[in-house]
Design an enzyme around this catalytic site. Structure first.
Site, PDB file in Angstrom:
ATOM      1  N   LYS A  89      -0.991  -1.216  -4.392  1.00  0.00           N
ATOM      2  CA  LYS A  89      -2.059  -0.237  -4.498  1.00  0.00           C
ATOM      3  C   LYS A  89      -1.383   1.124  -4.515  1.00  0.00           C
ATOM      4  O   LYS A  89      -0.826   1.561  -3.515  1.00  0.00           O
ATOM      5  CB  LYS A  89      -3.011  -0.342  -3.312  1.00  0.00           C
ATOM      6  N   TYR A 144       0.858  -1.186   0.000  1.00  0.00           N
ATOM      7  CA  TYR A 144       0.000   0.000   0.000  1.00  0.00           C
ATOM      8  C   TYR A 144       0.889   1.229   0.000  1.00  0.00           C
ATOM      9  O   TYR A 144       1.444   1.614   1.022  1.00  0.00           O
ATOM     10  CB  TYR A 144      -0.925  -0.015   1.215  1.00  0.00           C
TER      11      TYR A 144
END
Length: 320
Positions: free
Chosen positions: A174, A147
């Site tokens: 992400k 992330y």
């Protein structure tokens, strides 16, 4: 049992991770997770037809749970899902040891992966962060989606991303820095069997055209209500190579995207957190027929005036 071995995790992910993996809100009653409503929502998520469920993170308020409640939350979701859709958790712990404990627990429940934020406190250098992830992935078999976000306090740099992408079970990132240019650079620079996802439906059609395959860890497919059929239409046209026709369908979603930006994305940019935006998103989800309820204290709910504005806008946009 996982569908992949550690050495073929990336090849598995390239085939498996497509479409919309959604991070939904969580229902709350009297300041605690509402288990009955959570079961209702998971069934409804499956009926909607999302490609995968990503739980345990900011949107779901799981950062605000006790450890025992965090485990219970995942157990309920796994019990309802019963293998009918892929399940991923989100790991926000600065302690790698707690992160490993959580990941090993949910693996036994049937989860196949974890979206993992870099440690938010203490570890800041590239070597420190790499060692943290190396220690983690050596001790968990789950696939890992990194992330990359300013919410962590340090956005993972390009050199560090190249090192992390080489870890066997790191299969994706992400790309949450909200920079399209950085998404494209990462996709260009990193190994080709590593997935870079821009978590924004607004650019997903473009992403499909330039090598993307998944819209990871956001809420659009659930939040768009009746208008989600337009996503299905442009994806089908894109699969046929009919890009101009797909774009003509996609632009019909622009008013909904603008509202999502107002309610969620720009609030995150303004505050560098999700906390202030989730209460508004919960009103939106409840207007669509999901169970939402209040917020886990001490986060405040939205004002009655704000809630009424959101409900009216959801109706005006034709989402219900």
């Amino acid at each position: 049992m996982l569908e992949f071995d550690r050495k073929d995790a990336k090849a598995w992910a390239l085939k498996k991770l497509t479409g919309f993996y959604q991070c939904p809100i969580s229902p709350v009653k009297d300041g605690k997770m509402d288990e009955e409503a959570l079961r209702y929502n998971v069934e409804k998520f499956i009926d909607v037809g999302i490609d995968g469920l990503v739980i345990g993170g900011f949107i779901s308020e799981c950062w605000s749970l006790t450890l025992s409640d965090w485990y219970r939350y995942h157990e309920i979701v796994a019990d309802v899902a019963k293998g009918r859709l892929p399940l991923w958790t989100i790991i926000l712990d600065p302690s790698v040891h707690q992160a490993i404990e959580k990941m090993n627990h949910v693996e036994k429940l049937g989860f196949e992966g974890a979206e993992v934020i870099n440690p938010v406190v203490q570890l800041r250098t590239d070597d420190e962060i790499f060692d943290w992830f190396k220690y983690l992935t050596d001790r968990s078999n789950l696939a890992v989606c990194l992330y990359r976000t300013p919410v962590s306090g340090k956005v993972l740099g390009f050199d560090l991303m190249r090192r992390l992408a080489d870890l066997d079970t790191c299969v994706a990132v992400k790309q949450g820095s909200l920079s399209r240019a950085e998404t494209l650079k990462l996709r260009h620079d990193l190994r080709k069997d590593f997935i870079v996802s821009d978590p924004s439906e607004a650019v997903f059609l473009e992403d499909l055209r330039v090598g993307g395959q998944i819209c990871w860890g956001e809420i659009s497919y659930l939040a768009y209500g009746k208008k989600r059929t337009l996503i299905d239409q442009y994806r089908a046209l894109a699969a046929q190579g009919k890009w101009e026709e797909a774009r003509a369908v996609s632009v019909q979603l622009d008013p909904v995207r603008e509202f999502l930006g107002e309610i969620l994305l720009w609030e995150i940019v303004r505050t560098a957190t999700y906390a202030g935006a989730v209460a508004s998103v919960k009103v939106w989800f409840e207007a669509l027929g999901f169970k939402a309820g209040g917020m886990i204290p001490p986060v405040r709910p939205v004002s009655d005036e704000r809630a009424e504005y959101i409900r009216a806008k959801v109706k005006e946009l034709g989402l219900v």
